[in-house]
Scaffold this motif. Structure first.
Motif, PDB file in Angstrom:
ATOM      1  N   ASN A 104       0.599  -1.199  -0.382  1.00 45.24           N
ATOM      2  CA  ASN A 104      -0.069  -0.657  -0.180  1.00 45.24           C
ATOM      3  C   ASN A 104       0.762   1.229   0.112  1.00 45.24           C
ATOM      4  OD1 ASN A 104      -2.014  -2.125  -0.039  1.00 45.24           O
ATOM      5  ND2 ASN A 104      -2.501  -0.888   2.333  1.00 45.24           N
ATOM      6  N   ALA A 105       1.850   1.288   0.579  1.00 46.21           N
ATOM      7  CA  ALA A 105       2.927   2.769   1.104  1.00 46.21           C
ATOM      8  C   ALA A 105       3.213   2.778  -0.283  1.00 46.21           C
ATOM      9  CB  ALA A 105       3.781   2.214   2.043  1.00 46.21           C
ATOM     10  N   LYS A 106       3.477   1.585  -1.502  1.00 49.69           N
ATOM     11  CA  LYS A 106       4.222   1.841  -2.304  1.00 49.69           C
ATOM     12  C   LYS A 106       3.472   2.078  -3.834  1.00 49.69           C
ATOM     13  CE  LYS A 106       6.809  -0.898  -6.021  1.00 49.69           C
ATOM     14  NZ  LYS A 106       6.666   0.354  -6.533  1.00 49.69           N
ATOM     15  N   LYS A 107       2.059   1.702  -3.457  1.00 47.09           N
ATOM     16  CA  LYS A 107       1.464   2.526  -4.698  1.00 47.09           C
ATOM     17  C   LYS A 107       1.010   4.109  -3.930  1.00 47.09           C
ATOM     18  CE  LYS A 107      -1.381   1.301  -7.673  1.00 47.09           C
ATOM     19  NZ  LYS A 107      -0.460   0.791  -8.507  1.00 47.09           N
ATOM     20  N   VAL A 108       1.009   4.560  -3.287  1.00 43.88           N
ATOM     21  CA  VAL A 108       0.707   5.841  -2.476  1.00 43.88           C
ATOM     22  C   VAL A 108       2.143   6.922  -3.450  1.00 43.88           C
ATOM     23  CG1 VAL A 108       0.947   7.886  -0.542  1.00 43.88           C
ATOM     24  CG2 VAL A 108      -0.542   5.059  -0.094  1.00 43.88           C
ATOM     25  N   GLN A 109       3.404   6.260  -2.956  1.00 45.02           N
ATOM     26  CA  GLN A 109       5.090   6.522  -3.234  1.00 45.02           C
ATOM     27  C   GLN A 109       4.696   6.580  -4.640  1.00 45.02           C
ATOM     28  OE1 GLN A 109       7.093   7.353  -0.883  1.00 45.02           O
ATOM     29  NE2 GLN A 109       8.583   8.279  -2.399  1.00 45.02           N
ATOM     30  N   ASP A 110       3.967   5.469  -5.177  1.00 43.35           N
ATOM     31  CA  ASP A 110       4.275   5.386  -6.961  1.00 43.35           C
ATOM     32  C   ASP A 110       2.667   6.519  -8.112  1.00 43.35           C
ATOM     33  OD1 ASP A 110       5.839   3.101  -6.580  1.00 43.35           O
ATOM     34  OD2 ASP A 110       4.255   1.997  -7.040  1.00 43.35           O
ATOM     35  N   LEU A 111       2.298   6.900  -6.666  1.00 43.90           N
ATOM     36  CA  LEU A 111       0.694   7.878  -7.052  1.00 43.90           C
ATOM     37  C   LEU A 111       0.642   9.103  -6.911  1.00 43.90           C
ATOM     38  CD1 LEU A 111      -1.922   5.640  -6.663  1.00 43.90           C
ATOM     39  CD2 LEU A 111      -1.493   6.303  -8.711  1.00 43.90           C
ATOM     40  N   SER A 112       2.147   9.757  -5.996  1.00 44.09           N
ATOM     41  CA  SER A 112       2.678  10.768  -6.048  1.00 44.09           C
ATOM     42  C   SER A 112       1.449  11.443  -4.983  1.00 44.09           C
ATOM     43  CB  SER A 112       3.080  11.306  -6.621  1.00 44.09           C
ATOM     44  OG  SER A 112       4.316  10.788  -7.206  1.00 44.09           O
ATOM     45  N   CYS A 113       0.402  10.914  -3.972  1.00 46.76           N
ATOM     46  CA  CYS A 113      -0.584  11.143  -3.182  1.00 46.76           C
ATOM     47  C   CYS A 113       0.592  11.412  -2.230  1.00 46.76           C
ATOM     48  CB  CYS A 113      -1.274  10.751  -3.500  1.00 46.76           C
ATOM     49  SG  CYS A 113      -1.790   8.469  -2.854  1.00 46.76           S
ATOM     50  N   GLY A 114       1.701  11.610  -1.630  1.00 48.70           N
ATOM     51  CA  GLY A 114       2.126  10.578  -0.289  1.00 48.70           C
ATOM     52  C   GLY A 114       3.439   9.914  -0.467  1.00 48.70           C
ATOM     53  N   ILE A 115       4.073  10.450   0.685  1.00 48.03           N
ATOM     54  CA  ILE A 115       5.705   9.667   1.250  1.00 48.03           C
ATOM     55  C   ILE A 115       5.577   8.594   1.923  1.00 48.03           C
ATOM     56  CG2 ILE A 115       7.723  10.649   2.302  1.00 48.03           C
ATOM     57  CD1 ILE A 115       7.099  13.364   0.896  1.00 48.03           C
ATOM     58  N   THR A 116       6.725   8.121   1.990  1.00 47.20           N
ATOM     59  CA  THR A 116       6.374   6.582   1.907  1.00 47.20           C
ATOM     60  C   THR A 116       8.014   7.051   3.017  1.00 47.20           C
ATOM     61  OG1 THR A 116       5.540   4.898   1.293  1.00 47.20           O
ATOM     62  CG2 THR A 116       6.450   4.316   1.802  1.00 47.20           C
ATOM     63  N   ILE A 117       7.816   6.384   4.337  1.00 47.33           N
ATOM     64  CA  ILE A 117       8.974   6.326   5.052  1.00 47.33           C
ATOM     65  C   ILE A 117       9.160   4.988   6.435  1.00 47.33           C
ATOM     66  CG2 ILE A 117       9.786   8.928   5.516  1.00 47.33           C
ATOM     67  CD1 ILE A 117       8.534   8.447   7.983  1.00 47.33           C
ATOM     68  N   SER A 118      10.274   4.506   6.025  1.00 49.42           N
ATOM     69  CA  SER A 118      10.642   3.236   6.581  1.00 49.42           C
ATOM     70  C   SER A 118      10.441   3.254   8.571  1.00 49.42           C
ATOM     71  CB  SER A 118      12.106   2.618   6.652  1.00 49.42           C
ATOM     72  OG  SER A 118      12.326   1.038   7.425  1.00 49.42           O
ATOM     73  N   HIS A 119       9.815   2.686   8.830  1.00 48.20           N
ATOM     74  CA  HIS A 119      10.065   2.411  10.006  1.00 48.20           C
ATOM     75  C   HIS A 119      11.117   2.245  10.936  1.00 48.20           C
ATOM     76  CE1 HIS A 119       7.459   1.508  14.012  1.00 48.20           C
ATOM     77  NE2 HIS A 119       6.285   1.151  12.979  1.00 48.20           N
ATOM     78  N   ASN A 120      12.108   2.126  10.846  1.00 43.53           N
ATOM     79  CA  ASN A 120      13.641   2.206  10.816  1.00 43.53           C
ATOM     80  C   ASN A 120      13.935   3.876  10.378  1.00 43.53           C
ATOM     81  OD1 ASN A 120      13.860  -0.527  11.744  1.00 43.53           O
ATOM     82  ND2 ASN A 120      14.285  -1.541   9.912  1.00 43.53           N
ATOM     83  N   GLU A 121      14.002   4.385   9.824  1.00 43.30           N
ATOM     84  CA  GLU A 121      13.702   5.848   8.861  1.00 43.30           C
ATOM     85  C   GLU A 121      13.217   6.598   9.687  1.00 43.30           C
ATOM     86  OE1 GLU A 121      16.730   4.970   5.619  1.00 43.30           O
ATOM     87  OE2 GLU A 121      14.276   5.141   5.270  1.00 43.30           O
ATOM     88  N   ILE A 122      12.973   6.691  11.336  1.00 43.44           N
ATOM     89  CA  ILE A 122      11.578   7.974  11.978  1.00 43.44           C
ATOM     90  C   ILE A 122      12.124   9.198  11.809  1.00 43.44           C
ATOM     91  CG2 ILE A 122      12.394   6.659  13.971  1.00 43.44           C
ATOM     92  CD1 ILE A 122       8.339   7.574  12.585  1.00 43.44           C
ATOM     93  N   GLU A 123      13.704   8.827  11.670  1.00 47.04           N
ATOM     94  CA  GLU A 123      13.577  10.942  11.822  1.00 47.04           C
ATOM     95  C   GLU A 123      13.596  11.149  11.008  1.00 47.04           C
ATOM     96  OE1 GLU A 123      16.877   7.948   9.957  1.00 47.04           O
ATOM     97  OE2 GLU A 123      16.153   7.592  12.062  1.00 47.04           O
ATOM     98  N   LYS A 124      13.149  10.619   9.707  1.00 53.16           N
ATOM     99  CA  LYS A 124      12.877  11.345   7.715  1.00 53.16           C
ATOM    100  C   LYS A 124      11.662  12.210   8.265  1.00 53.16           C
ATOM    101  CE  LYS A 124      15.513   8.783   4.899  1.00 53.16           C
ATOM    102  NZ  LYS A 124      16.239   7.572   3.907  1.00 53.16           N
ATOM    103  N   LEU A 125      11.096  11.854   9.143  1.00 54.62           N
ATOM    104  CA  LEU A 125       9.172  11.747   9.114  1.00 54.62           C
ATOM    105  C   LEU A 125       9.135  14.129   9.346  1.00 54.62           C
ATOM    106  CD1 LEU A 125       6.473  11.555   9.871  1.00 54.62           C
ATOM    107  CD2 LEU A 125       6.808  11.054  12.274  1.00 54.62           C
ATOM    108  N   GLU A 126       9.810  14.386   9.958  1.00 50.53           N
ATOM    109  CA  GLU A 126       9.659  16.032  10.551  1.00 50.53           C
ATOM    110  C   GLU A 126      10.440  16.343   9.101  1.00 50.53           C
ATOM    111  OE1 GLU A 126      11.035  19.773  12.664  1.00 50.53           O
ATOM    112  OE2 GLU A 126      12.529  17.919  12.929  1.00 50.53           O
ATOM    113  N   PHE A 127      11.038  16.087   7.442  1.00 52.56           N
ATOM    114  CA  PHE A 127      11.114  15.953   5.781  1.00 52.56           C
ATOM    115  C   PHE A 127       9.987  15.809   6.033  1.00 52.56           C
ATOM    116  CE2 PHE A 127      12.534  14.591   1.938  1.00 52.56           C
ATOM    117  CZ  PHE A 127      12.745  16.093   1.149  1.00 52.56           C
ATOM    118  N   ALA A 128       9.159  14.557   6.098  1.00 51.53           N
ATOM    119  CA  ALA A 128       7.994  14.188   4.679  1.00 51.53           C
ATOM    120  C   ALA A 128       7.045  14.800   5.277  1.00 51.53           C
ATOM    121  CB  ALA A 128       7.890  13.125   5.831  1.00 51.53           C
TER     122      ALA A 128
END
Length: 152
Positions: A104-128
């Motif tokens: 589902n997350a990959k499809k959101v990213q592919d459709l450019s209606c959102g951003i996907t970040i990994s559970h292991n990269e939570i520090e990217k949340l503020e950027f997202a």
């Protein structure tokens, strides 16, 4: 973000970002215990958490989604479809080793209606969050999907 106790660290991080950036957030916990812990944590972060609402449980996701600017979620089918049907951009943090949420997350990213970040990269949340707020392509594509949903 709802759900289980292991998502508590995401909720904590969202609260920290909200305090730092003066964002209005509604944190849906999915658990009374998580809600209590989060409220205690937020009160330690700031003595006036007027921009943070902690919601242990809700049966009114429709209103919450209708009134938000964007959604941070774990990538379950229901939340993504609700977000899309209301034209809301998404930040998806799929649970680790959860194929449905990852797809589902990959499809959101592919459709450019959102951003996907990994559970292991939570520090990217503020950027997202900054990207979702400042790059209008996500909102535009989410609105296109909303129109498509209404056709069906």
């Amino acid at each position: 973000i709802g759900g289980f106790e292991y998502r508590y660290r995401i909720l904590k991080h969202l609260a920290e970002i909200a305090v730092k950036n003066d964002l209005n957030v509604k944190l849906v916990c999915g658990s009374w215990n998580v809600g209590r812990e989060l409220k205690s944590y937020v009160n330690k972060l700031t003595n006036n958490p007027k921009n943070i609402e902690i919601i242990p449980f809700t049966n009114n996701m429709e209103t919450l989604i209708k009134n938000c600017s964007f959604i941070v979620c774990h990538g379950g089918h229901s939340t993504i479809m609700e977000g899309i049907s209301f034209g809301k951009p998404l930040i998806v943090i799929p649970d680790l080793n959860h194929p449905e949420q990852e797809n589902n997350a990959k499809k959101v990213q592919d459709l450019s209606c959102g951003i996907t970040i990994s559970h292991n990269e939570i520090e990217k949340l503020e950027f997202a969050i900054n990207e979702i707020q400042n790059n209008k392509i996500y909102a535009e594509n989410a609105k296109k999907l909303k129109k498509l949903c209404r056709q069906y």
